[in-house]
Design a protein around this motif. Structure first.
Motif, mmCIF file in Angstrom:
data_model
loop_
_atom_site.group_PDB
_atom_site.id
_atom_site.type_symbol
_atom_site.label_atom_id
_atom_site.label_comp_id
_atom_site.label_asym_id
_atom_site.label_seq_id
_atom_site.Cartn_x
_atom_site.Cartn_y
_atom_site.Cartn_z
ATOM 1 N N LEU A 173 0.700 -1.228 -0.181
ATOM 2 C CA LEU A 173 -0.113 0.374 -0.089
ATOM 3 C C LEU A 173 0.647 1.616 0.046
ATOM 4 O O LEU A 173 0.654 2.548 -0.775
ATOM 5 N N HIS A 174 1.742 0.855 0.692
ATOM 6 C CA HIS A 174 2.717 2.662 0.708
ATOM 7 C C HIS A 174 3.439 2.420 -0.119
ATOM 8 O O HIS A 174 3.749 4.088 -1.032
ATOM 9 N N GLY A 175 3.883 1.452 -0.777
ATOM 10 C CA GLY A 175 4.947 1.454 -2.012
ATOM 11 C C GLY A 175 3.750 1.957 -3.180
ATOM 12 O O GLY A 175 4.701 2.966 -4.032
ATOM 13 N N ALA A 176 2.629 1.383 -3.224
ATOM 14 C CA ALA A 176 1.930 2.151 -3.937
ATOM 15 C C ALA A 176 1.446 3.544 -4.136
ATOM 16 O O ALA A 176 1.519 4.286 -5.201
ATOM 17 N N ALA A 189 -3.006 0.418 -10.971
ATOM 18 C CA ALA A 189 -2.612 -0.144 -10.283
ATOM 19 C C ALA A 189 -3.223 -1.903 -10.055
ATOM 20 O O ALA A 189 -4.165 -1.894 -10.058
ATOM 21 N N VAL A 190 -2.405 -3.093 -9.911
ATOM 22 C CA VAL A 190 -2.943 -3.944 -9.958
ATOM 23 C C VAL A 190 -3.033 -4.233 -8.232
ATOM 24 O O VAL A 190 -2.501 -4.420 -6.868
ATOM 25 N N SER A 191 -4.604 -4.358 -8.101
ATOM 26 C CA SER A 191 -5.058 -4.633 -6.944
ATOM 27 C C SER A 191 -5.824 -5.968 -6.425
ATOM 28 O O SER A 191 -4.644 -6.509 -6.849
ATOM 29 N N SER A 192 -6.695 -6.861 -6.437
ATOM 30 C CA SER A 192 -6.813 -7.821 -6.379
ATOM 31 C C SER A 192 -8.255 -8.298 -6.207
ATOM 32 O O SER A 192 -8.691 -7.090 -5.223
ATOM 33 N N ILE A 193 -8.481 -9.268 -5.795
ATOM 34 C CA ILE A 193 -9.640 -10.041 -5.685
ATOM 35 C C ILE A 193 -10.123 -9.737 -4.191
ATOM 36 O O ILE A 193 -10.850 -9.783 -3.664
ATOM 37 N N SER A 194 -8.485 -9.805 -3.659
ATOM 38 C CA SER A 194 -8.741 -9.829 -2.234
ATOM 39 C C SER A 194 -8.986 -8.188 -1.898
ATOM 40 O O SER A 194 -8.961 -8.249 -0.639
ATOM 41 N N ALA A 195 -9.754 -7.250 -2.658
ATOM 42 C CA ALA A 195 -9.814 -6.246 -2.288
ATOM 43 C C ALA A 195 -11.451 -5.933 -1.896
ATOM 44 O O ALA A 195 -12.155 -5.493 -1.682
ATOM 45 N N PRO A 229 -6.608 -6.139 3.257
ATOM 46 C CA PRO A 229 -6.883 -4.041 3.603
ATOM 47 C C PRO A 229 -6.167 -3.972 2.560
ATOM 48 O O PRO A 229 -6.228 -2.450 2.588
ATOM 49 N N THR A 230 -4.754 -4.135 2.535
ATOM 50 C CA THR A 230 -3.300 -3.137 1.227
ATOM 51 C C THR A 230 -4.173 -3.628 -0.210
ATOM 52 O O THR A 230 -4.275 -2.778 -0.598
ATOM 53 N N LYS A 231 -4.329 -4.605 -0.385
ATOM 54 C CA LYS A 231 -5.191 -4.250 -1.513
ATOM 55 C C LYS A 231 -6.675 -3.656 -1.473
ATOM 56 O O LYS A 231 -6.888 -2.152 -2.985
ATOM 57 N N ALA A 232 -7.344 -3.757 -0.736
ATOM 58 C CA ALA A 232 -8.352 -2.668 -0.810
ATOM 59 C C ALA A 232 -7.908 -1.116 -0.971
ATOM 60 O O ALA A 232 -8.946 -0.407 -1.492
ATOM 61 N N GLY A 233 -6.750 -1.007 -0.025
ATOM 62 C CA GLY A 233 -6.676 0.717 -0.106
ATOM 63 C C GLY A 233 -6.280 0.723 -1.223
ATOM 64 O O GLY A 233 -5.995 1.775 -1.997
ATOM 65 N N VAL A 234 -5.471 0.079 -2.057
ATOM 66 C CA VAL A 234 -4.627 -0.189 -3.627
ATOM 67 C C VAL A 234 -5.937 0.402 -4.746
ATOM 68 O O VAL A 234 -6.034 1.683 -5.442
#
Length: 254
Positions: free
Chosen positions: A116-119, A141-147, A159-164
């Motif tokens: 998340l911070h890196g993105a 940005a490459v998020s994820s189904i995990s968002a 949570p990081t992928k939801a954040g992206v």
């Protein structure tokens, strides 16, 4: 049709997996490419070689995206080499699977800093350059189904992928006036280094395949078309969007 002809594309986490496929795919569509990578020197070198074999220019810049200074350094080197930035593909990520109740603090912190911070820092650095150029640009940005769904051993990752995903929505609003489009792709289960150990369990892999309407897990190359589309002028009126690339896994509730 070469959708990124003459463009300069930056890809984080570009030496392996989705990032590598995106970098080479962008080159096939006419782009010069700068990749960021954390540790895989040989794989970064071979990625650059593959791009150059396609007749495009490429550089590889080593750096940890968790360090905020890496973003500025990556952008600076890309501009020095290619003169501009047109597209940033923010892809770098980690997912060290672990149970929730005894999750180490260090694992949580590292996952948030990379994913998340890196993105955030990479997108910010790239778009500062795009604003200075004054000609717009595209962020993918490459998020994820995990968002969108949870995971028992991914309480630090989801949570990081939801954040992206959320970052792209807010950035789309902040940067629309500069004609910079910000979108995310949400991969399902893609066979990469990030899940290689987890999917070594054949029973689990077969279960994941059975949940996917298209009957197979994804390959990194399955992400290239969606990423190139969102980076290209074919998506000129698309911003703040999220594209699921999961073989139908998300909608399969049965």
């Amino acid at each position: 049709m070469r959708l990124l002809e003459g463009k300069t594309v930056l890809v984080t986490g570009g030496s392996t997996g989705i990032g590598r496929a995106a970098a080479i795919g962008a080159a096939r569509h006419g782009a010069n490419v700068a990749i960021n990578y954390a540790s895989s020197d040989d794989k970064a070198t071979s990625c650059v070689a593959e791009i150059e074999a396609l007749g495009q220019k490429a550089i590889a810049i080593k750096g940890d995206v968790a360090d905020p200074t890496t973003a500025g350094d990556f952008v600076k080197h890309a501009v020095a080499e290619f003169g501009r930035i047109d597209v940033m593909v923010s892809n770098a990520g980690i997912c060290p699977f672990h149970a929730f109740l005894d999750m180490p603090v260090e694992t949580v912190d590292r996952t948030f800093k990379v994913n998340l911070h890196g993105a955030y820092y990479m997108v910010q650095a790239a778009t500062r350059q795009m604003v200075e150029q004054g000609e717009g640009g595209a962020i993918v940005a490459v998020s994820s189904i995990s968002a969108l769904v949870g995971g028992e051993f991914q309480t630090h990752y989801t949570p990081t992928k939801a954040g992206v995903h959320s970052l792209m929505q807010s950035a789309a609003i902040a940067l629309g006036k500069h004609n910079i489009r910000c979108n995310s792709v949400l991969p399902g289960t893609i066979l990469t280094e990030i899940n290689k150990a987890d999917l070594a369990n054949e029973e689990k892999r077969r279960s994941m395949e059975s949940r996917t309407p298209l009957g197979r897990l994804g390959e990194p190359e399955d992400m290239v078309g969606p990423i190139v589309f969102l980076a290209s002028e074919m998506a000129a009126y698309v911003t703040g969007a999220a594209l699921l690339v999961d073989g139908g896994m998300f909608v399969n509730l049965q």
